[in-house]
Design a protein around this motif. Structure first.
Motif, PDB file in Angstrom:
ATOM      1  N   ARG A  62     -11.927   8.260   7.191  1.00  0.00           N
ATOM      2  CA  ARG A  62     -11.778   7.407   6.168  1.00  0.00           C
ATOM      3  C   ARG A  62     -12.318   8.399   4.962  1.00  0.00           C
ATOM      4  O   ARG A  62     -13.573   8.372   4.564  1.00  0.00           O
ATOM      5  CB  ARG A  62     -12.847   6.182   6.219  1.00  0.00           C
ATOM      6  N   PHE A  72       4.875   6.840   6.383  1.00  0.00           N
ATOM      7  CA  PHE A  72       3.692   6.176   5.699  1.00  0.00           C
ATOM      8  C   PHE A  72       3.808   4.586   5.866  1.00  0.00           C
ATOM      9  O   PHE A  72       4.890   4.223   6.083  1.00  0.00           O
ATOM     10  CB  PHE A  72       4.138   6.558   4.217  1.00  0.00           C
ATOM     11  N   GLN A  85      -0.268   2.862  12.103  1.00  0.00           N
ATOM     12  CA  GLN A  85       0.074   2.966  10.780  1.00  0.00           C
ATOM     13  C   GLN A  85      -0.139   4.780  10.168  1.00  0.00           C
ATOM     14  O   GLN A  85      -0.984   5.403  10.899  1.00  0.00           O
ATOM     15  CB  GLN A  85      -0.717   2.244  10.004  1.00  0.00           C
ATOM     16  N   HIS A  86       0.709   5.114   9.367  1.00  0.00           N
ATOM     17  CA  HIS A  86       0.658   6.451   8.866  1.00  0.00           C
ATOM     18  C   HIS A  86       0.829   7.452   9.735  1.00  0.00           C
ATOM     19  O   HIS A  86       0.831   8.719   9.335  1.00  0.00           O
ATOM     20  CB  HIS A  86      -0.766   6.695   8.129  1.00  0.00           C
ATOM     21  N   ARG A  90      -2.459  12.405  11.239  1.00  0.00           N
ATOM     22  CA  ARG A  90      -3.817  12.415  11.215  1.00  0.00           C
ATOM     23  C   ARG A  90      -5.061  11.764  12.295  1.00  0.00           C
ATOM     24  O   ARG A  90      -6.098  12.083  12.185  1.00  0.00           O
ATOM     25  CB  ARG A  90      -4.240  11.412   9.878  1.00  0.00           C
ATOM     26  N   HIS A 162      -3.149  11.800   1.783  1.00  0.00           N
ATOM     27  CA  HIS A 162      -3.754  10.804   1.329  1.00  0.00           C
ATOM     28  C   HIS A 162      -5.217  11.233   0.814  1.00  0.00           C
ATOM     29  O   HIS A 162      -6.411  10.811   1.512  1.00  0.00           O
ATOM     30  CB  HIS A 162      -3.889   9.831   2.599  1.00  0.00           C
ATOM     31  N   TYR A 164      -8.300  11.408  -1.221  1.00  0.00           N
ATOM     32  CA  TYR A 164      -9.464  10.565  -1.671  1.00  0.00           C
ATOM     33  C   TYR A 164     -10.241  11.133  -2.776  1.00  0.00           C
ATOM     34  O   TYR A 164     -11.037  12.111  -2.579  1.00  0.00           O
ATOM     35  CB  TYR A 164     -10.352  10.238  -0.552  1.00  0.00           C
ATOM     36  N   LYS A 185       2.213  -3.303  -3.534  1.00  0.00           N
ATOM     37  CA  LYS A 185       2.014  -3.791  -2.424  1.00  0.00           C
ATOM     38  C   LYS A 185       0.712  -4.949  -2.314  1.00  0.00           C
ATOM     39  O   LYS A 185       0.372  -5.550  -1.489  1.00  0.00           O
ATOM     40  CB  LYS A 185       1.529  -2.705  -1.564  1.00  0.00           C
ATOM     41  N   ASP A 207      -2.799  -0.862  -4.978  1.00  0.00           N
ATOM     42  CA  ASP A 207      -2.106  -0.210  -3.664  1.00  0.00           C
ATOM     43  C   ASP A 207      -0.606  -0.343  -4.132  1.00  0.00           C
ATOM     44  O   ASP A 207      -0.016  -1.008  -4.286  1.00  0.00           O
ATOM     45  CB  ASP A 207      -2.049  -1.162  -2.557  1.00  0.00           C
ATOM     46  N   VAL A 238       0.949   7.655  -4.650  1.00  0.00           N
ATOM     47  CA  VAL A 238       0.356   6.322  -4.337  1.00  0.00           C
ATOM     48  C   VAL A 238      -0.993   6.382  -4.872  1.00  0.00           C
ATOM     49  O   VAL A 238      -1.730   7.243  -4.997  1.00  0.00           O
ATOM     50  CB  VAL A 238       0.457   6.144  -2.715  1.00  0.00           C
ATOM     51  N   TRP A 240      -4.564   3.854  -4.855  1.00  0.00           N
ATOM     52  CA  TRP A 240      -5.027   3.052  -3.801  1.00  0.00           C
ATOM     53  C   TRP A 240      -6.626   3.219  -3.916  1.00  0.00           C
ATOM     54  O   TRP A 240      -7.265   3.988  -3.900  1.00  0.00           O
ATOM     55  CB  TRP A 240      -4.791   3.168  -2.512  1.00  0.00           C
ATOM     56  N   MET A 250     -13.904  -2.989   6.034  1.00  0.00           N
ATOM     57  CA  MET A 250     -13.561  -1.843   6.539  1.00  0.00           C
ATOM     58  C   MET A 250     -14.752  -1.055   7.233  1.00  0.00           C
ATOM     59  O   MET A 250     -15.641  -0.713   6.598  1.00  0.00           O
ATOM     60  CB  MET A 250     -12.891  -0.891   5.483  1.00  0.00           C
ATOM     61  N   GLU A 265      -2.151   9.971  -4.037  1.00  0.00           N
ATOM     62  CA  GLU A 265      -1.548  10.396  -3.029  1.00  0.00           C
ATOM     63  C   GLU A 265      -0.329  10.829  -3.009  1.00  0.00           C
ATOM     64  O   GLU A 265       0.530  10.133  -2.978  1.00  0.00           O
ATOM     65  CB  GLU A 265      -1.331   9.247  -1.745  1.00  0.00           C
TER      66      GLU A 265
END
Ligand code: TA6
Length: 290
Positions: A62, A72, A85-86, A90, A162, A164, A185, A207, A238, A240, A250, A265
Protein backbone atom coordinates in the motif's frame (compact mmCIF):
# COMPACT_ATOMS: atom_id res chain seq x y z
CA UNK A 1 27.18 5.11 -7.11
CA UNK A 2 26.42 2.51 -4.49
CA UNK A 3 23.96 -0.26 -5.37
CA UNK A 4 23.19 -2.44 -2.38
CA UNK A 5 21.31 -5.67 -2.95
CA UNK A 6 19.93 -8.16 -0.48
CA UNK A 7 17.64 -11.16 -0.97
CA UNK A 8 14.62 -8.91 -0.73
CA UNK A 9 15.54 -5.42 -1.85
CA UNK A 10 17.80 -3.11 -3.85
CA UNK A 11 18.90 0.29 -2.53
CA UNK A 12 20.43 2.96 -4.76
CA UNK A 13 22.11 6.04 -3.32
CA UNK A 14 23.35 9.26 -4.95
CA UNK A 15 26.24 11.47 -3.76
CA UNK A 16 23.72 14.24 -3.01
CA UNK A 17 22.03 11.99 -0.46
CA UNK A 18 19.14 10.92 -2.68
CA UNK A 19 18.11 7.28 -2.40
CA UNK A 20 15.59 4.81 -3.72
CA UNK A 21 14.53 1.55 -2.07
CA UNK A 22 13.05 -1.22 -4.19
CA UNK A 23 11.46 -4.42 -2.92
CA UNK A 24 12.07 -7.36 -5.23
CA UNK A 25 8.50 -8.27 -4.27
CA UNK A 26 6.46 -6.62 -6.98
CA UNK A 27 9.54 -4.58 -8.03
CA UNK A 28 7.83 -2.09 -5.74
CA UNK A 29 9.66 1.16 -5.11
CA UNK A 30 8.78 1.84 -1.46
CA UNK A 31 10.91 4.92 -0.86
CA UNK A 32 12.43 7.77 -2.87
CA UNK A 33 14.27 10.45 -0.94
CA UNK A 34 15.54 13.50 -2.81
CA UNK A 35 16.31 17.17 -2.11
CA UNK A 36 14.32 19.97 -3.72
CA UNK A 37 16.06 21.96 -6.43
CA UNK A 38 14.61 25.11 -4.89
CA UNK A 39 16.17 24.91 -1.48
CA UNK A 40 19.36 23.49 -0.08
CA UNK A 41 17.40 21.28 2.26
CA UNK A 42 18.20 17.65 2.97
CA UNK A 43 16.69 14.81 0.92
CA UNK A 44 13.05 14.28 1.89
CA UNK A 45 10.71 11.34 1.26
CA UNK A 46 8.74 12.06 -1.91
CA UNK A 47 6.53 8.95 -2.04
CA UNK A 48 3.91 7.70 0.40
CA UNK A 49 4.06 4.18 1.80
CA UNK A 50 1.56 3.38 4.51
CA UNK A 51 2.97 2.60 7.94
CA UNK A 52 0.62 -0.40 7.86
CA UNK A 53 1.74 -1.59 4.43
CA UNK A 54 2.67 -5.26 4.20
CA UNK A 55 6.36 -5.32 3.17
CA UNK A 56 6.82 -9.07 3.72
CA UNK A 57 5.42 -10.19 0.38
CA UNK A 58 2.13 -11.29 1.85
CA UNK A 59 0.10 -8.76 -0.14
CA UNK A 60 0.70 -5.88 -2.56
CA UNK A 61 2.33 -2.86 -0.96
CA UNK A 62 0.00 0.00 0.00
CA UNK A 63 2.11 2.81 -1.31
CA UNK A 64 5.29 3.61 -3.20
CA UNK A 65 5.08 2.67 -6.89
CA UNK A 66 3.35 -0.69 -7.42
CA UNK A 67 3.65 -2.07 -10.97
CA UNK A 68 0.26 -2.89 -12.51
CA UNK A 69 0.48 -5.57 -15.24
CA UNK A 70 -0.93 -7.35 -17.31
CA UNK A 71 -4.19 -5.53 -16.60
CA UNK A 72 -5.54 -2.60 -14.61
CA UNK A 73 -8.39 -2.82 -12.13
CA UNK A 74 -10.68 -5.82 -11.61
CA UNK A 75 -10.66 -8.87 -13.88
CA UNK A 76 -12.70 -8.26 -17.07
CA UNK A 77 -11.19 -10.75 -19.52
CA UNK A 78 -11.38 -14.59 -19.41
CA UNK A 79 -7.60 -15.03 -19.69
CA UNK A 80 -7.24 -13.21 -16.38
CA UNK A 81 -9.92 -15.20 -14.56
CA UNK A 82 -7.43 -16.75 -12.13
CA UNK A 83 -5.63 -13.50 -11.36
CA UNK A 84 -6.34 -10.76 -8.83
CA UNK A 85 -6.98 -7.04 -9.23
CA UNK A 86 -4.25 -5.14 -11.05
CA UNK A 87 -2.61 -8.37 -12.23
CA UNK A 88 0.33 -10.33 -10.87
CA UNK A 89 3.40 -8.06 -11.41
CA UNK A 90 2.94 -6.28 -8.07
CA UNK A 91 2.54 -9.44 -6.00
CA UNK A 92 5.27 -11.70 -7.37
CA UNK A 93 9.01 -11.62 -6.65
CA UNK A 94 11.16 -10.13 -9.41
CA UNK A 95 14.84 -10.88 -10.02
CA UNK A 96 17.69 -8.38 -9.82
CA UNK A 97 19.34 -8.56 -13.22
CA UNK A 98 22.09 -5.94 -13.49
CA UNK A 99 23.40 -2.43 -13.04
CA UNK A 100 22.83 -0.89 -16.46
CA UNK A 101 24.22 2.61 -15.81
CA UNK A 102 26.52 4.05 -13.20
CA UNK A 103 27.82 7.51 -13.97
CA UNK A 104 27.76 11.07 -12.69
CA UNK A 105 24.32 11.32 -14.36
CA UNK A 106 22.84 8.61 -12.20
CA UNK A 107 22.57 4.92 -11.46
CA UNK A 108 20.20 2.46 -13.16
CA UNK A 109 19.32 -1.11 -12.31
CA UNK A 110 17.33 -3.63 -14.26
CA UNK A 111 14.88 -6.04 -12.66
CA UNK A 112 13.31 -8.87 -14.63
CA UNK A 113 10.04 -10.74 -14.11
CA UNK A 114 10.38 -14.48 -14.61
CA UNK A 115 6.90 -16.00 -14.28
CA UNK A 116 6.81 -18.83 -11.79
CA UNK A 117 5.10 -22.11 -12.67
CA UNK A 118 2.19 -20.92 -10.54
CA UNK A 119 1.84 -17.73 -12.59
CA UNK A 120 2.21 -19.62 -15.87
CA UNK A 121 -0.53 -21.99 -14.74
CA UNK A 122 -2.84 -19.00 -14.28
CA UNK A 123 -1.69 -16.97 -17.26
CA UNK A 124 -0.54 -18.89 -20.32
CA UNK A 125 0.45 -16.16 -22.78
CA UNK A 126 4.24 -15.87 -23.26
CA UNK A 127 5.78 -12.47 -22.48
CA UNK A 128 9.02 -10.92 -21.28
CA UNK A 129 8.82 -8.10 -18.72
CA UNK A 130 11.72 -6.00 -17.42
CA UNK A 131 11.91 -2.82 -15.41
CA UNK A 132 14.75 -0.27 -15.29
CA UNK A 133 14.83 2.12 -12.35
CA UNK A 134 17.15 5.13 -12.48
CA UNK A 135 18.12 7.46 -9.65
CA UNK A 136 19.58 10.88 -10.52
CA UNK A 137 20.19 13.99 -8.42
CA UNK A 138 16.56 15.14 -8.29
CA UNK A 139 14.91 12.49 -10.45
CA UNK A 140 13.51 8.96 -10.32
CA UNK A 141 12.76 7.15 -13.57
CA UNK A 142 10.66 3.97 -13.81
CA UNK A 143 10.83 2.28 -17.20
CA UNK A 144 8.81 -0.81 -18.10
CA UNK A 145 9.71 -2.93 -21.14
CA UNK A 146 7.53 -5.70 -22.57
CA UNK A 147 8.55 -8.14 -25.33
CA UNK A 148 6.19 -10.45 -27.19
CA UNK A 149 8.30 -13.57 -27.92
CA UNK A 150 5.48 -15.32 -29.79
CA UNK A 151 5.95 -15.84 -33.54
CA UNK A 152 2.23 -16.04 -34.15
CA UNK A 153 0.14 -14.48 -31.37
CA UNK A 154 -0.51 -10.86 -30.45
CA UNK A 155 0.06 -10.15 -26.74
CA UNK A 156 -2.71 -7.96 -25.32
CA UNK A 157 -2.13 -6.22 -21.98
CA UNK A 158 -2.49 -3.10 -19.85
CA UNK A 159 0.23 -1.56 -17.69
CA UNK A 160 0.29 1.29 -15.17
CA UNK A 161 2.62 2.77 -12.56
CA UNK A 162 0.47 3.15 -9.43
CA UNK A 163 2.45 6.04 -7.97
CA UNK A 164 1.62 7.31 -4.46
CA UNK A 165 2.99 10.88 -4.41
CA UNK A 166 3.47 12.08 -0.84
CA UNK A 167 1.45 15.27 -0.47
CA UNK A 168 -0.59 17.23 2.04
CA UNK A 169 -3.99 16.55 0.45
CA UNK A 170 -5.50 19.70 1.96
CA UNK A 171 -3.02 21.89 0.05
CA UNK A 172 -2.12 19.88 -3.05
CA UNK A 173 -3.37 19.85 -6.62
CA UNK A 174 -2.61 18.11 -9.90
CA UNK A 175 -2.37 20.05 -13.19
CA UNK A 176 -3.04 20.21 -16.10
CA UNK A 177 -6.14 18.06 -16.47
CA UNK A 178 -8.74 20.68 -17.49
CA UNK A 179 -10.66 19.73 -20.61
CA UNK A 180 -9.72 16.05 -20.51
CA UNK A 181 -12.37 13.34 -20.71
CA UNK A 182 -12.25 11.05 -17.70
CA UNK A 183 -13.98 7.88 -16.56
CA UNK A 184 -15.60 8.63 -13.21
CA UNK A 185 -15.29 5.35 -11.29
CA UNK A 186 -17.07 6.84 -8.29
CA UNK A 187 -20.39 6.90 -10.15
CA UNK A 188 -22.57 3.92 -11.15
CA UNK A 189 -21.85 2.83 -14.69
CA UNK A 190 -18.52 4.68 -14.71
CA UNK A 191 -19.73 7.57 -16.88
CA UNK A 192 -17.35 9.67 -18.94
CA UNK A 193 -17.16 13.33 -17.90
CA UNK A 194 -15.02 16.33 -18.85
CA UNK A 195 -12.71 17.88 -16.29
CA UNK A 196 -13.64 21.52 -15.71
CA UNK A 197 -11.18 22.32 -12.94
CA UNK A 198 -7.91 24.12 -13.66
CA UNK A 199 -6.34 22.26 -10.72
CA UNK A 200 -7.60 18.90 -9.46
CA UNK A 201 -7.46 18.16 -5.73
CA UNK A 202 -8.42 14.99 -3.85
CA UNK A 203 -9.92 16.62 -0.78
CA UNK A 204 -12.97 14.56 -1.77
CA UNK A 205 -12.48 10.92 -2.77
CA UNK A 206 -11.24 10.58 -6.34
CA UNK A 207 -11.04 7.65 -8.74
CA UNK A 208 -10.71 9.12 -12.21
CA UNK A 209 -9.16 7.66 -15.38
CA UNK A 210 -8.18 10.58 -17.60
CA UNK A 211 -7.96 9.58 -21.27
CA UNK A 212 -5.61 10.99 -23.95
CA UNK A 213 -3.72 12.68 -21.13
CA UNK A 214 -0.82 15.09 -21.89
CA UNK A 215 1.93 13.01 -20.32
CA UNK A 216 3.25 15.91 -18.22
CA UNK A 217 1.74 16.60 -14.78
CA UNK A 218 2.64 18.61 -11.71
CA UNK A 219 1.65 17.81 -8.16
CA UNK A 220 2.09 21.10 -6.32
CA UNK A 221 1.35 22.53 -2.92
CA UNK A 222 1.86 25.70 -0.92
CA UNK A 223 5.13 27.49 -1.41
CA UNK A 224 5.65 26.33 -4.95
CA UNK A 225 7.07 22.97 -4.05
CA UNK A 226 6.18 20.38 -6.61
CA UNK A 227 6.77 17.00 -8.12
CA UNK A 228 6.86 17.00 -11.91
CA UNK A 229 5.79 13.81 -13.67
CA UNK A 230 6.68 13.16 -17.30
CA UNK A 231 5.25 9.97 -18.81
CA UNK A 232 5.69 8.30 -22.18
CA UNK A 233 4.06 5.19 -23.61
CA UNK A 234 1.00 5.74 -21.42
CA UNK A 235 -2.05 7.53 -22.88
CA UNK A 236 -3.97 7.72 -19.60
CA UNK A 237 -3.37 9.01 -16.12
CA UNK A 238 -5.38 7.85 -13.10
CA UNK A 239 -5.97 10.13 -10.13
CA UNK A 240 -6.97 8.28 -6.97
CA UNK A 241 -7.45 8.82 -3.30
CA UNK A 242 -9.96 6.76 -1.28
CA UNK A 243 -10.82 9.50 1.19
CA UNK A 244 -11.52 8.88 4.89
CA UNK A 245 -14.66 6.72 4.66
CA UNK A 246 -13.15 4.17 2.27
CA UNK A 247 -9.63 4.62 3.61
CA UNK A 248 -10.69 3.61 7.12
CA UNK A 249 -11.86 0.27 5.72
CA UNK A 250 -8.42 -0.51 4.23
CA UNK A 251 -6.49 -2.66 6.70
CA UNK A 252 -3.12 -1.64 5.26
CA UNK A 253 -3.77 2.11 5.17
CA UNK A 254 -2.75 3.80 8.38
CA UNK A 255 -5.18 6.10 10.16
CA UNK A 256 -5.08 9.46 8.41
CA UNK A 257 -3.03 8.03 5.53
CA UNK A 258 -5.66 9.23 3.07
CA UNK A 259 -4.60 12.81 3.89
CA UNK A 260 -0.98 12.15 2.93
CA UNK A 261 -0.97 11.10 -0.72
CA UNK A 262 -2.27 11.69 -4.19
CA UNK A 263 -2.03 8.73 -6.54
CA UNK A 264 -0.98 9.99 -9.99
CA UNK A 265 -0.78 6.88 -12.17
CA UNK A 266 0.43 7.05 -15.77
CA UNK A 267 -0.87 3.98 -17.54
CA UNK A 268 -2.76 2.11 -20.20
CA UNK A 269 -5.91 1.86 -18.08
CA UNK A 270 -8.85 2.62 -20.39
CA UNK A 271 -7.45 0.77 -23.38
CA UNK A 272 -5.49 -2.38 -24.24
CA UNK A 273 -2.07 -2.58 -25.87
CA UNK A 274 -1.98 -5.14 -28.70
CA UNK A 275 1.67 -6.09 -29.12
CA UNK A 276 2.27 -7.94 -32.43
CA UNK A 277 4.45 -11.07 -32.54
CA UNK A 278 8.13 -10.30 -32.02
CA UNK A 279 7.55 -6.66 -31.10
CA UNK A 280 8.33 -4.66 -27.95
CA UNK A 281 6.66 -1.92 -25.93
CA UNK A 282 8.05 0.68 -23.52
CA UNK A 283 6.34 2.83 -20.92
CA UNK A 284 8.04 5.14 -18.44
CA UNK A 285 7.62 7.93 -15.99
CA UNK A 286 10.21 10.45 -14.84
CA UNK A 287 9.56 12.05 -11.44
CA UNK A 288 11.44 15.25 -10.71
CA UNK A 289 11.51 17.22 -7.45
CA UNK A 290 11.31 20.89 -8.33
O1 TA6 B 1 -5.80 3.19 -9.36
C1 TA6 B 1 -7.02 3.38 -8.72
C2 TA6 B 1 -7.58 2.03 -8.28
O2 TA6 B 1 -7.89 1.21 -9.39
C3 TA6 B 1 -8.77 2.27 -7.39
O3 TA6 B 1 -9.99 1.91 -8.01
C4 TA6 B 1 -8.46 1.44 -6.14
O4 TA6 B 1 -8.93 0.11 -6.30
C5 TA6 B 1 -6.94 1.54 -6.13
O5 TA6 B 1 -6.59 1.33 -7.49
C6 TA6 B 1 -6.23 0.62 -5.16
O6 TA6 B 1 -6.34 -0.70 -5.59
P1 TA6 B 1 -5.69 -1.83 -4.62
O7 TA6 B 1 -5.96 -3.14 -5.34
O8 TA6 B 1 -4.22 -1.52 -4.49
O9 TA6 B 1 -6.39 -1.70 -3.29
Amino acid sequence: MPVNTTDSKVVLTHPNGSSVEILLYGATIISWKAPSKLDAGPPAERLYTSAKAFLDGSKPVRGGIPVVFPFFGPVTRPEHAQLSQHGFARNEVWKFDSVVLDSEAGVSVRLVFEPSAAVQAKFAAPFKLSYVITLAAHQLTSHLHVDNPSETNTFTFQALLHTYIRANVALSTVTPLKGLTYINKLKPGFPEEVEEREAVDVREPADYVYKSAPGEYEVSWGGGLAIEIKASGFNDVVIWNPGKESGQKMSDLEDGGWDLFICVEPGAASYWIDLPPGKSWDGQQVLTVI
